[in-house]
Design a protein around this motif. Structure first.
Motif, PDB file in Angstrom:
ATOM      1  N   SER A 171     -24.933 -14.090 -12.124  1.00 51.11           N
ATOM      2  CA  SER A 171     -24.087 -13.043 -12.671  1.00 51.11           C
ATOM      3  C   SER A 171     -22.672 -13.587 -12.878  1.00 51.11           C
ATOM      4  O   SER A 171     -22.220 -13.715 -14.005  1.00 51.11           O
ATOM      5  CB  SER A 171     -24.075 -11.830 -11.739  1.00 51.11           C
ATOM      6  OG  SER A 171     -23.294 -10.808 -12.277  1.00 51.11           O
ATOM      7  N   GLN A 172     -21.973 -13.927 -11.771  1.00 52.53           N
ATOM      8  CA  GLN A 172     -20.644 -14.508 -11.882  1.00 52.53           C
ATOM      9  C   GLN A 172     -20.187 -15.061 -10.540  1.00 52.53           C
ATOM     10  O   GLN A 172     -20.700 -14.682  -9.496  1.00 52.53           O
ATOM     11  CB  GLN A 172     -19.633 -13.478 -12.380  1.00 52.53           C
ATOM     12  CG  GLN A 172     -19.345 -12.362 -11.405  1.00 52.53           C
ATOM     13  CD  GLN A 172     -18.302 -11.390 -11.919  1.00 52.53           C
ATOM     14  OE1 GLN A 172     -17.538 -11.717 -12.820  1.00 52.53           O
ATOM     15  NE2 GLN A 172     -18.254 -10.202 -11.355  1.00 52.53           N
ATOM     16  N   VAL A 173     -19.208 -15.953 -10.584  1.00 52.60           N
ATOM     17  CA  VAL A 173     -18.519 -16.407  -9.380  1.00 52.60           C
ATOM     18  C   VAL A 173     -17.382 -15.425  -9.143  1.00 52.60           C
ATOM     19  O   VAL A 173     -16.617 -15.122 -10.048  1.00 52.60           O
ATOM     20  CB  VAL A 173     -17.958 -17.835  -9.547  1.00 52.60           C
ATOM     21  CG1 VAL A 173     -17.159 -18.247  -8.322  1.00 52.60           C
ATOM     22  CG2 VAL A 173     -19.081 -18.832  -9.809  1.00 52.60           C
ATOM     23  N   VAL A 174     -17.305 -14.895  -7.922  1.00 52.32           N
ATOM     24  CA  VAL A 174     -16.280 -13.896  -7.617  1.00 52.32           C
ATOM     25  C   VAL A 174     -15.125 -14.462  -6.789  1.00 52.32           C
ATOM     26  O   VAL A 174     -14.034 -13.892  -6.784  1.00 52.32           O
ATOM     27  CB  VAL A 174     -16.880 -12.648  -6.934  1.00 52.32           C
ATOM     28  CG1 VAL A 174     -17.816 -11.929  -7.881  1.00 52.32           C
ATOM     29  CG2 VAL A 174     -17.593 -13.009  -5.652  1.00 52.32           C
ATOM     30  N   GLU A 175     -15.352 -15.558  -6.084  1.00 47.11           N
ATOM     31  CA  GLU A 175     -14.311 -16.238  -5.310  1.00 47.11           C
ATOM     32  C   GLU A 175     -14.608 -17.720  -5.314  1.00 47.11           C
ATOM     33  O   GLU A 175     -15.770 -18.126  -5.378  1.00 47.11           O
ATOM     34  CB  GLU A 175     -14.294 -15.775  -3.853  1.00 47.11           C
ATOM     35  CG  GLU A 175     -13.787 -14.391  -3.618  1.00 47.11           C
ATOM     36  CD  GLU A 175     -13.782 -14.023  -2.141  1.00 47.11           C
ATOM     37  OE1 GLU A 175     -13.862 -14.929  -1.280  1.00 47.11           O
ATOM     38  OE2 GLU A 175     -13.714 -12.829  -1.849  1.00 47.11           O
ATOM     39  N   ALA A 176     -13.540 -18.528  -5.221  1.00 51.48           N
ATOM     40  CA  ALA A 176     -13.735 -19.977  -5.174  1.00 51.48           C
ATOM     41  C   ALA A 176     -12.568 -20.648  -4.471  1.00 51.48           C
ATOM     42  O   ALA A 176     -11.422 -20.212  -4.582  1.00 51.48           O
ATOM     43  CB  ALA A 176     -13.895 -20.538  -6.585  1.00 51.48           C
ATOM     44  N   GLU A 177     -12.904 -21.706  -3.737  1.00 57.52           N
ATOM     45  CA  GLU A 177     -11.918 -22.583  -3.119  1.00 57.52           C
ATOM     46  C   GLU A 177     -12.327 -24.006  -3.440  1.00 57.52           C
ATOM     47  O   GLU A 177     -13.498 -24.284  -3.684  1.00 57.52           O
ATOM     48  CB  GLU A 177     -11.889 -22.406  -1.600  1.00 57.52           C
ATOM     49  CG  GLU A 177     -11.389 -21.072  -1.128  1.00 57.52           C
ATOM     50  CD  GLU A 177     -11.415 -20.965   0.391  1.00 57.52           C
ATOM     51  OE1 GLU A 177     -10.547 -20.272   0.923  1.00 57.52           O
ATOM     52  OE2 GLU A 177     -12.300 -21.576   1.032  1.00 57.52           O
ATOM     53  N   GLU A 178     -11.336 -24.901  -3.435  1.00 55.95           N
ATOM     54  CA  GLU A 178     -11.644 -26.308  -3.647  1.00 55.95           C
ATOM     55  C   GLU A 178     -11.005 -27.138  -2.558  1.00 55.95           C
ATOM     56  O   GLU A 178     -10.010 -26.736  -1.953  1.00 55.95           O
ATOM     57  CB  GLU A 178     -11.196 -26.776  -5.030  1.00 55.95           C
ATOM     58  CG  GLU A 178      -9.705 -26.789  -5.239  1.00 55.95           C
ATOM     59  CD  GLU A 178      -9.311 -27.237  -6.631  1.00 55.95           C
ATOM     60  OE1 GLU A 178     -10.163 -27.664  -7.418  1.00 55.95           O
ATOM     61  OE2 GLU A 178      -8.109 -27.150  -6.936  1.00 55.95           O
ATOM     62  N   GLN A 179     -11.626 -28.297  -2.321  1.00 54.67           N
ATOM     63  CA  GLN A 179     -11.131 -29.225  -1.312  1.00 54.67           C
ATOM     64  C   GLN A 179     -11.336 -30.629  -1.857  1.00 54.67           C
ATOM     65  O   GLN A 179     -12.433 -30.972  -2.299  1.00 54.67           O
ATOM     66  CB  GLN A 179     -11.907 -29.039  -0.011  1.00 54.67           C
ATOM     67  CG  GLN A 179     -11.502 -29.978   1.092  1.00 54.67           C
ATOM     68  CD  GLN A 179     -12.344 -29.776   2.347  1.00 54.67           C
ATOM     69  OE1 GLN A 179     -13.469 -29.287   2.282  1.00 54.67           O
ATOM     70  NE2 GLN A 179     -11.802 -30.146   3.482  1.00 54.67           N
ATOM     71  N   VAL A 180     -10.270 -31.427  -1.844  1.00 53.59           N
ATOM     72  CA  VAL A 180     -10.380 -32.800  -2.326  1.00 53.59           C
ATOM     73  C   VAL A 180     -10.966 -33.634  -1.203  1.00 53.59           C
ATOM     74  O   VAL A 180     -10.422 -33.711  -0.106  1.00 53.59           O
ATOM     75  CB  VAL A 180      -9.011 -33.351  -2.772  1.00 53.59           C
ATOM     76  CG1 VAL A 180      -9.128 -34.807  -3.194  1.00 53.59           C
ATOM     77  CG2 VAL A 180      -8.458 -32.509  -3.904  1.00 53.59           C
ATOM     78  N   VAL A 181     -12.121 -34.225  -1.489  1.00 59.25           N
ATOM     79  CA  VAL A 181     -12.800 -35.136  -0.559  1.00 59.25           C
ATOM     80  C   VAL A 181     -13.088 -36.388  -1.372  1.00 59.25           C
ATOM     81  O   VAL A 181     -12.275 -36.760  -2.202  1.00 59.25           O
ATOM     82  CB  VAL A 181     -14.080 -34.482   0.034  1.00 59.25           C
ATOM     83  CG1 VAL A 181     -13.709 -33.359   0.983  1.00 59.25           C
ATOM     84  CG2 VAL A 181     -14.995 -33.956  -1.033  1.00 59.25           C
ATOM     85  N   SER A 182     -14.204 -36.995  -1.193  1.00 59.85           N
ATOM     86  CA  SER A 182     -14.625 -38.068  -2.094  1.00 59.85           C
ATOM     87  C   SER A 182     -15.199 -37.365  -3.317  1.00 59.85           C
ATOM     88  O   SER A 182     -16.396 -37.171  -3.449  1.00 59.85           O
ATOM     89  CB  SER A 182     -15.679 -38.946  -1.418  1.00 59.85           C
ATOM     90  OG  SER A 182     -16.108 -39.941  -2.310  1.00 59.85           O
ATOM     91  N   GLY A 183     -14.324 -36.927  -4.180  1.00 65.81           N
ATOM     92  CA  GLY A 183     -14.656 -36.022  -5.273  1.00 65.81           C
ATOM     93  C   GLY A 183     -13.990 -34.694  -4.964  1.00 65.81           C
ATOM     94  O   GLY A 183     -12.995 -34.639  -4.239  1.00 65.81           O
ATOM     95  N   VAL A 184     -14.527 -33.610  -5.497  1.00 65.66           N
ATOM     96  CA  VAL A 184     -13.991 -32.275  -5.209  1.00 65.66           C
ATOM     97  C   VAL A 184     -15.128 -31.407  -4.704  1.00 65.66           C
ATOM     98  O   VAL A 184     -16.181 -31.311  -5.324  1.00 65.66           O
ATOM     99  CB  VAL A 184     -13.354 -31.627  -6.463  1.00 65.66           C
ATOM    100  CG1 VAL A 184     -12.799 -30.257  -6.127  1.00 65.66           C
ATOM    101  CG2 VAL A 184     -12.257 -32.515  -7.031  1.00 65.66           C
TER     102      VAL A 184
END
Length: 135
Positions: free
Chosen positions: A75-88
Motif C-alpha cells: 500500500s505505502q510506506v508510512v514512516e522511515a528512518e535511515e542509518q549509514v552503515v556499509s551502505g544505507v
C-alpha cells in the motif's frame, strides 16, 4: 615565552578537537545513528524500497511453503528512518493489505542498500509491526 607558546598550542588543539566533534553533529546528527526521513509518502525512492520489501517477503513465503493465503499487497510506506552503515540501512513501517482478508496491516522492514554491489538491495527483516504508525 616557551610556556605561553605551549599554552597557546594546547588551546588551539582543544579548539580544533571541539570544532571537529561539533561539525560531525551538525552534518546530520550522531554519526552512525538513525535519522528520520521526512515526507516519506511523497518520496518515490522510499516508496519503491517499501514495494521491494513486500515483493521479497512474498517471494520468500512462496519459496518456503508455497503459502498463497498470506501474501501481501503493498500500500505505502508510512514512516522511515535511515542509518549509514556499509551502505544505507532503512527502517521502514509499511502499510500492506493481506490478500486473503483484504485488511490493511502495518509491518516493520529493514533493508540495506549498497549501490556499488551487483545485488544492491537486501531485505534483512520483515515482520508485523507491534505498534501503530506515529504519523
Amino acid at each position: 615565552m616557551a610556556k605561553s607558546t605551549k599554552i597557546l598550542s594546547s588551546i588551539l588543539i582543544l579548539f580544533f578537537i571541539f570544532t571537529l566533534f561539533s561539525s560531525s553533529n551538525a552534518l546530520g546528527g550522531k554519526l552512525g545513528g538513525r535519522t528520520q526521513i521526512k515526507d516519506v509518502k511523497t518520496n518515490q525512492e522510499i516508496q519503491d524500497l517499501g514495494k521491494y520489501c513486500v515483493e521479497e517477503h512474498n517471494r520468500n513465503l512462496r519459496y518456503k511453503n508455497g503459502a498463497l493465503s498470506s501474501l501481501l499487497s503493498f500500500s505505502q510506506v508510512v514512516e522511515a528512518e535511515e542509518q549509514v552503515v556499509s551502505g544505507v540501512k532503512y527502517y521502514l513501517k509499511i502499510s500492506a493489505i493481506v490478500k486473503s482478508s483484504s485488511s490493511p496491516k502495518l509491518f516493520d522492514a529493514v533493508v540495506v542498500v549498497k549501490a556499488w554491489e551487483k545485488k544492491k538491495k537486501e531485505l534483512l527483516t520483515f515482520s508485523p509491526s507491534p505498534s501503530p504508525a506515529t504519523k
